[in-house]
Design a protein around this motif. Sequence first.
Motif, PDB file in Angstrom:
ATOM      1  N   TRP A  88      -9.589  13.349   9.697  1.00 49.11           N
ATOM      2  CA  TRP A  88     -10.858  14.100   9.673  1.00 49.11           C
ATOM      3  C   TRP A  88     -11.518  13.977   8.307  1.00 49.11           C
ATOM      4  O   TRP A  88     -12.732  13.753   8.208  1.00 49.11           O
ATOM      5  N   GLN A  89     -10.728  14.092   7.244  1.00 52.88           N
ATOM      6  CA  GLN A  89     -11.289  13.997   5.894  1.00 52.88           C
ATOM      7  C   GLN A  89     -11.799  12.586   5.620  1.00 52.88           C
ATOM      8  O   GLN A  89     -12.802  12.408   4.922  1.00 52.88           O
ATOM      9  N   ILE A  90     -11.122  11.586   6.171  1.00 52.75           N
ATOM     10  CA  ILE A  90     -11.572  10.199   6.010  1.00 52.75           C
ATOM     11  C   ILE A  90     -12.922  10.005   6.695  1.00 52.75           C
ATOM     12  O   ILE A  90     -13.852   9.414   6.137  1.00 52.75           O
ATOM     13  N   VAL A  91     -13.038  10.501   7.932  1.00 52.98           N
ATOM     14  CA  VAL A  91     -14.290  10.359   8.677  1.00 52.98           C
ATOM     15  C   VAL A  91     -15.409  11.134   7.991  1.00 52.98           C
ATOM     16  O   VAL A  91     -16.541  10.637   7.875  1.00 52.98           O
ATOM     17  N   ARG A  92     -15.117  12.323   7.516  1.00 50.13           N
ATOM     18  CA  ARG A  92     -16.129  13.092   6.785  1.00 50.13           C
ATOM     19  C   ARG A  92     -16.607  12.331   5.550  1.00 50.13           C
ATOM     20  O   ARG A  92     -17.805  12.287   5.251  1.00 50.13           O
ATOM     21  N   SER A  93     -15.657  11.728   4.832  1.00 51.29           N
ATOM     22  CA  SER A  93     -16.010  10.961   3.636  1.00 51.29           C
ATOM     23  C   SER A  93     -16.891   9.774   4.007  1.00 51.29           C
ATOM     24  O   SER A  93     -17.869   9.468   3.319  1.00 51.29           O
ATOM     25  N   TYR A  94     -16.562   9.107   5.107  1.00 48.44           N
ATOM     26  CA  TYR A  94     -17.377   7.969   5.548  1.00 48.44           C
ATOM     27  C   TYR A  94     -18.812   8.408   5.829  1.00 48.44           C
ATOM     28  O   TYR A  94     -19.771   7.770   5.383  1.00 48.44           O
ATOM     29  N   MET A  95     -18.973   9.490   6.581  1.00 50.01           N
ATOM     30  CA  MET A  95     -20.318   9.936   6.947  1.00 50.01           C
ATOM     31  C   MET A  95     -21.082  10.470   5.750  1.00 50.01           C
ATOM     32  O   MET A  95     -22.314  10.352   5.688  1.00 50.01           O
ATOM     33  N   GLU A  96     -20.367  11.037   4.790  1.00 49.67           N
ATOM     34  CA  GLU A  96     -21.016  11.521   3.571  1.00 49.67           C
ATOM     35  C   GLU A  96     -21.538  10.355   2.747  1.00 49.67           C
ATOM     36  O   GLU A  96     -22.604  10.454   2.115  1.00 49.67           O
ATOM     37  N   ASN A  97     -20.824   9.240   2.762  1.00 49.61           N
ATOM     38  CA  ASN A  97     -21.202   8.084   1.947  1.00 49.61           C
ATOM     39  C   ASN A  97     -22.013   7.036   2.715  1.00 49.61           C
ATOM     40  O   ASN A  97     -22.401   6.018   2.135  1.00 49.61           O
ATOM     41  N   ASN A  98     -22.242   7.284   3.992  1.00 51.99           N
ATOM     42  CA  ASN A  98     -23.025   6.359   4.818  1.00 51.99           C
ATOM     43  C   ASN A  98     -23.971   7.159   5.703  1.00 51.99           C
ATOM     44  O   ASN A  98     -23.897   7.099   6.935  1.00 51.99           O
TER      45      ASN A  98
END
Length: 320
Positions: free
Chosen positions: A284-294
């Motif tokens: 979940w934290q990985i996906v959140r990081s992806y969406m925050e940076n993209n």
Amino acid sequence: MKNFVLMLGLLTLMVSCKEEGKNEEKVAEIPVQEVKIARFDQKFFGGKAEDLPQLKAEFPYLFPKDNEDAVWIEKMRDPFQLKLYEEVQKKYPNTNKLEDGLENLFRHIKLYYPEFKEPKVITLVSDDLETKALYAGDLLFIPLSLYLGADNYLYEGLPKYQVKQFVPEQILPDVVTSFSEDKIAPPQDRTLLSLMVYFGKELYMQDVLLPDATDAVKIGYTPENIEWANANEEEMWRYFIENKLLYDTDPKLPGRFINPAPFSKFYLALDNESPGRIGRWLGWQIVRSYMENNKDVPLQQMLAMDAKTLFENSKYKPKK
């Protein structure tokens, strides 16, 4: 330097809140049909044998043709089913709050999936512990007997880690989980990372469709579980990296970090304090990081992305 970092963090938060505010304004304007829940639980267990023909006509999808009427009559009179029904009536004398929550959820779904059609919502009494809220296109089934509250006496003897999710607050997250199943690309391989990202996407769907829910409610943790995960994120991530687990296909890994369990299995002293399914939380934290940076990537595109590509472009770093 610290002041600069703090200011940058505050600016990011302000921008994020502003974007969420705009989304909520859009959501409020989206029309949905008024949700009126069909209380099959009341009609079935509150009815009589002679009511079966009418019930079959109204809810044909709940009566497999292979079963004779005697099967349903026996179920109507089953002592345990009747106890479940009694507890459901105590907990849910009406479903007004649930109807409001579903209407709000349906608005959020339509923001991202404009073609979405509101399903007919049907409440049940069921002793099937594995099948919770189930979205089936035109129909949404909610077994209220699985949301009576963790302290209900009928759940005695069941695993505590399972029962703590048998609460009313879990209904909407479970609906989103079921709705998301055909929206998320299945794992392309058997690596731990693929499973982590798959369930991370599932939880991210709750971020966008249930923005007012707490992280604890979304994943079915206690607030203390979330606090533990946040405090130990860096240590857990280091363990995964040092032991080269991300691209490992060991069949034991899902049982240790993904599947429902009383705790996760690092084989370290911290195990007894850890919540189960911690691999999902990290995903979940990985996906959140992806969406925050993209931010320019649409939700649907992210959901279709393979785990390796998403991870490599997430810029994920655990909080220290």
